[in-house]
Design an enzyme around this catalytic site. Structure first.
Site, PDB file in Angstrom:
ATOM      1  N   ASP A 184       0.694  -1.166  -0.153  1.00 48.56           N
ATOM      2  CA  ASP A 184      -0.131   0.135  -0.022  1.00 48.56           C
ATOM      3  C   ASP A 184       0.943   1.214   0.026  1.00 48.56           C
ATOM      4  OD1 ASP A 184      -2.503  -1.571   0.125  1.00 48.56           O
ATOM      5  OD2 ASP A 184      -1.857  -1.830   2.360  1.00 48.56           O
ATOM      6  N   HIS A 211      -5.404  -3.449   5.422  1.00 56.56           N
ATOM      7  CA  HIS A 211      -5.174  -3.896   4.039  1.00 56.56           C
ATOM      8  C   HIS A 211      -6.235  -4.674   3.359  1.00 56.56           C
ATOM      9  CE1 HIS A 211      -2.838  -4.782   0.638  1.00 56.56           C
ATOM     10  NE2 HIS A 211      -3.351  -5.981   0.763  1.00 56.56           N
TER      11      HIS A 211
HETATM   12  N1  LIG Z   1      -0.512  -8.310   1.864  1.00 56.65           N
HETATM   13  C1  LIG Z   1      -0.529  -7.848   0.725  1.00 56.65           C
HETATM   14  O1  LIG Z   1      -0.285  -7.058   0.092  1.00 56.65           O
HETATM   15  C2  LIG Z   1      -0.626  -9.029  -0.479  1.00 56.65           C
HETATM   16  C3  LIG Z   1      -0.482  -8.678  -1.865  1.00 56.65           C
HETATM   17  C4  LIG Z   1      -0.670  -9.620  -2.904  1.00 56.65           C
HETATM   18  C5  LIG Z   1      -1.076 -10.782  -2.405  1.00 56.65           C
HETATM   19  N2  LIG Z   1      -1.225 -11.249  -1.304  1.00 56.65           N
HETATM   20  C6  LIG Z   1      -1.867 -12.599  -0.686  1.00 56.65           C
HETATM   21  O2  LIG Z   1      -0.789 -13.402  -0.912  1.00 56.65           O
HETATM   22  C7  LIG Z   1      -1.246 -14.780  -0.972  1.00 56.65           C
HETATM   23  C8  LIG Z   1      -0.471 -15.601  -2.208  1.00 56.65           C
HETATM   24  O3  LIG Z   1      -0.568 -14.944  -3.251  1.00 56.65           O
HETATM   25  P1  LIG Z   1       0.166 -15.354  -4.698  1.00 56.65           P
HETATM   26  O4  LIG Z   1      -0.392 -14.753  -5.796  1.00 56.65           O
HETATM   27  O5  LIG Z   1       1.544 -15.694  -4.360  1.00 56.65           O
HETATM   28  O6  LIG Z   1      -0.916 -16.913  -4.806  1.00 56.65           O
HETATM   29  P2  LIG Z   1      -0.261 -18.313  -5.591  1.00 56.65           P
HETATM   30  O7  LIG Z   1      -1.507 -19.226  -5.747  1.00 56.65           O
HETATM   31  O8  LIG Z   1       0.493 -18.058  -6.790  1.00 56.65           O
HETATM   32  O9  LIG Z   1       0.796 -18.887  -4.662  1.00 56.65           O
HETATM   33  C9  LIG Z   1       0.366 -19.222  -3.284  1.00 56.65           C
HETATM   34  C10 LIG Z   1       1.379 -20.483  -3.043  1.00 56.65           C
HETATM   35  O10 LIG Z   1       1.026 -20.879  -1.663  1.00 56.65           O
HETATM   36  C11 LIG Z   1       1.185 -22.460  -1.529  1.00 56.65           C
HETATM   37  N3  LIG Z   1       0.386 -22.915  -0.462  1.00 56.65           N
HETATM   38  C12 LIG Z   1      -0.804 -23.132  -0.368  1.00 56.65           C
HETATM   39  N4  LIG Z   1      -1.236 -23.802   0.959  1.00 56.65           N
HETATM   40  C13 LIG Z   1       0.066 -23.787   1.477  1.00 56.65           C
HETATM   41  C14 LIG Z   1       0.427 -24.407   2.722  1.00 56.65           C
HETATM   42  N5  LIG Z   1      -0.478 -24.969   3.330  1.00 56.65           N
HETATM   43  N6  LIG Z   1       1.764 -24.569   3.089  1.00 56.65           N
HETATM   44  C15 LIG Z   1       2.663 -23.930   2.161  1.00 56.65           C
HETATM   45  N7  LIG Z   1       2.215 -23.317   0.992  1.00 56.65           N
HETATM   46  C16 LIG Z   1       1.077 -23.412   0.486  1.00 56.65           C
HETATM   47  C17 LIG Z   1       0.781 -22.829  -3.016  1.00 56.65           C
HETATM   48  O11 LIG Z   1       1.456 -24.007  -3.309  1.00 56.65           O
HETATM   49  C18 LIG Z   1       1.171 -21.749  -3.942  1.00 56.65           C
HETATM   50  O12 LIG Z   1       2.617 -22.058  -4.301  1.00 56.65           O
HETATM   51  C19 LIG Z   1      -2.699 -14.646  -1.452  1.00 56.65           C
HETATM   52  O13 LIG Z   1      -3.464 -14.722  -0.338  1.00 56.65           O
HETATM   53  C20 LIG Z   1      -2.844 -13.196  -1.689  1.00 56.65           C
HETATM   54  O14 LIG Z   1      -4.023 -12.517  -1.596  1.00 56.65           O
HETATM   55  C21 LIG Z   1      -1.143 -10.144  -0.368  1.00 56.65           C
HETATM   56  O1  LIG Z   2      -5.714  -7.249  -4.213  1.00 56.15           O
HETATM   57  C1  LIG Z   2      -5.259  -8.309  -3.470  1.00 56.15           C
HETATM   58  O2  LIG Z   2      -6.234  -9.418  -3.471  1.00 56.15           O
HETATM   59  C2  LIG Z   2      -3.932  -8.907  -3.376  1.00 56.15           C
HETATM   60  C3  LIG Z   2      -3.340  -7.904  -2.402  1.00 56.15           C
HETATM   61  O3  LIG Z   2      -4.016  -7.629  -0.975  1.00 56.15           O
HETATM   62  C4  LIG Z   2      -2.919  -6.525  -3.027  1.00 56.15           C
HETATM   63  O4  LIG Z   2      -3.324  -5.405  -2.584  1.00 56.15           O
HETATM   64  O5  LIG Z   2      -2.568  -6.476  -4.351  1.00 56.15           O
END
Ligand SMILES: NC(=O)c1ccc[n+]([C@@H]2O[C@H](COP(=O)([O-])OP(=O)(O)OC[C@H]3O[C@@H](n4cnc5c(N)ncnc54)[C@H](O)[C@@H]3O)[C@@H](O)[C@H]2O)c1
Ligand SMILES: O=C(O)C[C@H](O)C(=O)O
Length: 349
Positions: A184, A211
């Protein structure tokens, strides 16, 4: 080559607002870097892979432990060939989670499902709450003193879930649990620099609250370099764009997930700040969603001073504009209900 990559990382970290980028170089050159172990859970995912790369490039990391339930061996082998300091190990199956976590100073959690168009972050709760709970149970067992950087959504609920899991295990230390809201801040800086026409490398903007949607509250009244070139409408548009930044990416990816590259960058910046804090570098300040008394809400994102034990000080909000004051009041009910949802889930399961 290695030197030039480290220089690029160093300047990225310096631009991010952590004021100690120069130490990356100094500590590497003088080989006084303390041993620091970082574990990434979900390391083979969309965020996990570039984040693993960036942490491998960070010269403060001596051991990098990559864990995922699918695809870890390839990612770990690939990253391990990079000729930087960190020793990389991959852990592929649930029975290896303990080994992945043992001795970790920092655990970064991007494990879980991402959004698709039309979904809110809260729609991820049913799947991700269980994933976060089981990973945090293992953290309590195998590295109870580690700093946890929670990326998995909905952060407004997954951080409270983690706190309850740690409380149940008797390992909770509120100074060591962080919801990663750095993306953010990264977005607010980029969008502000574009509108205010100031060099992005010099921009700082605190982002407070939580967030998700309106709980993300950028404080453009405190943005630096200050400008009077932006009127109320422009500030409103910047605020909305920051709040909807995640959705902008989800829609652009059209079903192929959410922000991964910018998130990996943001996650690497935040983990680097935690590492510097652990190493005793003074004056490391980043925004993060932490246990807080800044408002009446038990968890809240604001500026946090990082130190050897994690949170050294949760900083106050500073003076808010009338627009921001209204935004703050408006976000409280939604943020509180997401926090309560997480706590209730963790208590019941
Ligand atoms: N905080 C933030 O600002 C922010 C920003 C972007 C995404 N996110 C979040 O991050 C998360 C991941 O996003 P992504 O795009 O990498 O998803 P993705 O699906 O590409 O990757 C997620 C990974 O987690 C793994 N996984 C699932 N269960 C698991 C477990 N029990 N133990 C270990 N690994 C496990 C999967 O195998 C996969 O490789 C989502 O929840 C997304 O919303 C948060
Ligand atoms: O928007 C989402 O679901 C992923 C993450 O929280 C973001 O802010 O990009």
């Amino acid at each position: 080559m290695r030197t030039s990559l480290l220089r690029s990382m160093e300047s990225a970290f310096r631009r991010s607002g952590s004021r100690s980028g120069h130490l990356l170089h100094r500590s590497f050159a003088s080989a006084v870097t303390p041993e620091r172990r970082v574990a990434i859970l979900g390391a083979a995912g969309g965020i996990g892979q570039p984040l693993s790369l960036l942490m491998k490039l960070n010269p403060l990391v001596t051991h990098l432990s990559l864990y995922d339930i699918a695809g870890t061996p390839g990612v770990a082998a690939d990253v391990s060939h990079i000729n930087t300091l960190a020793e990389v190990k991959g852990f592929a199956a649930e029975e290896q989670l303990g080994q992945a976590l043992e001795g970790a100073d920092i655990v970064i959690i991007p494990a879980g499902v991402p959004r698709k168009p039309g979904m809110t972050r809260d729609d991820l709760f049913n799947i991700n709450a269980g994933i976060v709970k089981s990973l945090c149970t293992a953290i309590a067992k195998y590295c109870p003193n580690a700093i946890v950087n929670m990326i998995s959504n909905p952060v407004n609920s997954t951080v409270p879930i983690a706190s309850e899991v740690f409380k149940k295990a008797g390992t909770y230390d509120e100074k060591k649990l962080f919801g990663v809201t750095t993306l953010d801040v990264v977005r607010a800086k980029t969008f502000y620099a574009g509108k205010a026409k100031v060099p992005v490398a010099e921009v700082n903007v605190p982002v407070v609250g939580g967030h998700a949607g309106i709980t993300i509250l950028p404080l453009f009244s405190q943005a630096t370099p200050a400008t009077n070139a932006l009127g109320d409408e422009e500030i409103h548009a910047l605020t909305k764009r920051t709040q909807d930044g995640g959705t902008e990416i989800v829609e652009a990816k059209a079903g192929k997930g959410s922000a991964t590259l910018s998130m990996a960058y943001a996650g690497a910046i935040f983990a680097d700040a935690c590492l510097k804090g652990l190493n005793g570098v003074p004056d490391i300040v980043e925004c993060s969603f932490v246990q807080s008394t800044v408002t009446e809400l038990p968890f809240f994102a604001s500026k946090v001073r990082l130190g050897k034990n994690g949170v050294e000080e949760v900083l106050g909000l500073g003076p808010l504009s009338e627009y921001e004051k209204r935004g703050l009041e408006a976000l409280k009910p939604e943020l509180m209900s997401s926090i309560e949802k997480g706590i209730k889930f963790a208590k019941a399961n």
